[in-house]
Write an enzyme that holds these catalytic residues in place. Structure first.
Site, PDB file in Angstrom:
ATOM      1  N   GLY A  50       0.692  -1.253   0.107  1.00 37.14           N
ATOM      2  CA  GLY A  50       0.059   0.172  -0.186  1.00 37.14           C
ATOM      3  C   GLY A  50       0.881   1.394  -0.023  1.00 37.14           C
ATOM      4  O   GLY A  50       0.154   2.325   0.002  1.00 37.14           O
ATOM      5  N   CYS A  51       2.022   0.838   0.033  1.00 35.56           N
ATOM      6  CA  CYS A  51       3.066   2.182  -0.092  1.00 35.56           C
ATOM      7  C   CYS A  51       3.782   2.190  -1.327  1.00 35.56           C
ATOM      8  O   CYS A  51       4.071   1.109  -2.125  1.00 35.56           O
ATOM      9  CB  CYS A  51       4.452   1.909   0.988  1.00 35.56           C
ATOM     10  SG  CYS A  51       3.626   1.948   2.692  1.00 35.56           S
ATOM     11  N   GLU A  52       4.065   3.392  -2.262  1.00 37.83           N
ATOM     12  CA  GLU A  52       4.552   3.634  -3.492  1.00 37.83           C
ATOM     13  C   GLU A  52       6.062   3.204  -3.344  1.00 37.83           C
ATOM     14  O   GLU A  52       6.531   2.571  -4.064  1.00 37.83           O
ATOM     15  CB  GLU A  52       4.408   4.956  -3.981  1.00 37.83           C
ATOM     16  CG  GLU A  52       3.205   5.084  -4.507  1.00 37.83           C
ATOM     17  CD  GLU A  52       3.013   6.488  -5.196  1.00 37.83           C
ATOM     18  OE1 GLU A  52       4.236   7.283  -5.203  1.00 37.83           O
ATOM     19  OE2 GLU A  52       2.058   6.740  -5.631  1.00 37.83           O
ATOM     20  N   SER A  53       6.728   3.610  -2.216  1.00 39.84           N
ATOM     21  CA  SER A  53       8.148   3.170  -1.941  1.00 39.84           C
ATOM     22  C   SER A  53       8.074   1.776  -1.061  1.00 39.84           C
ATOM     23  O   SER A  53       7.162   1.358  -0.588  1.00 39.84           O
ATOM     24  CB  SER A  53       8.886   4.159  -1.036  1.00 39.84           C
ATOM     25  OG  SER A  53       8.556   5.580  -1.566  1.00 39.84           O
ATOM     26  N   GLY A 121       0.304   5.543   2.224  1.00 42.52           N
ATOM     27  CA  GLY A 121       1.315   4.700   2.694  1.00 42.52           C
ATOM     28  C   GLY A 121       1.623   4.663   4.117  1.00 42.52           C
ATOM     29  O   GLY A 121       1.631   3.374   4.920  1.00 42.52           O
TER      30      GLY A 121
END
Length: 136
Positions: A50-53, A121
């Site tokens: 659920g985090c881009e990173s 995130g």
């Protein structure tokens, strides 16, 4: 709800910061304070989705209190994670579930840095913390 000592320290530092450049520098400094995760901890099992990173979260229980460690491949996000961690260390599962994340970052003057994806995130990290603590 009273703030943990490290969270009060963070709040004082960010309240004294003038403008975004000083806050950004502080954010990086807080990120540099994160306890490094071992390569073994940076595994798929500890990854927060659920985090881009890339973000990893490790939790352990000591004397009935939860202690979290986290890291990210993104420097700014490491700072935000550090500020999240100082806010949640030692909280009970029920308190974690009730934490006002946007409110905490607003108090720090960082709400404008929380793009929807960063906010999502960090929320995913908080949800993962609540999942871990409630399943034990």
């Amino acid at each position: 709800m009273s703030l943990p000592t490290a969270a009060r320290e963070a709040l004082e530092q960010f309240e004294q910061a003038r403008g975004w450049e000083q806050r950004a520098r502080l954010l990086m400094q807080w990120g540099d304070r994160l306890e490094p995760l071992s390569d073994a901890d940076k595994c798929e099992h500890n990854r927060v989705h659920g985090c881009e990173s890339l973000v990893w979260l490790v939790a352990e229980q000591q004397d009935g209190q939860w202690r979290f460690k986290a890291s990210s491949d993104a420097r700014l996000l490491r700072g935000l994670l550090a500020l999240l961690l100082v806010r949640v260390q030692g909280l009970a599962s029920s308190e974690l579930a009730e934490l006002d994340l946007p409110g905490w970052f607003s108090q720090l003057g960082l709400e404008r840095q929380l793009s929807p994806s960063r906010s999502n995130g960090l929320h995913a990290v908080l949800l993962r913390m609540a999942e871990i603590t409630s399943s034990h």
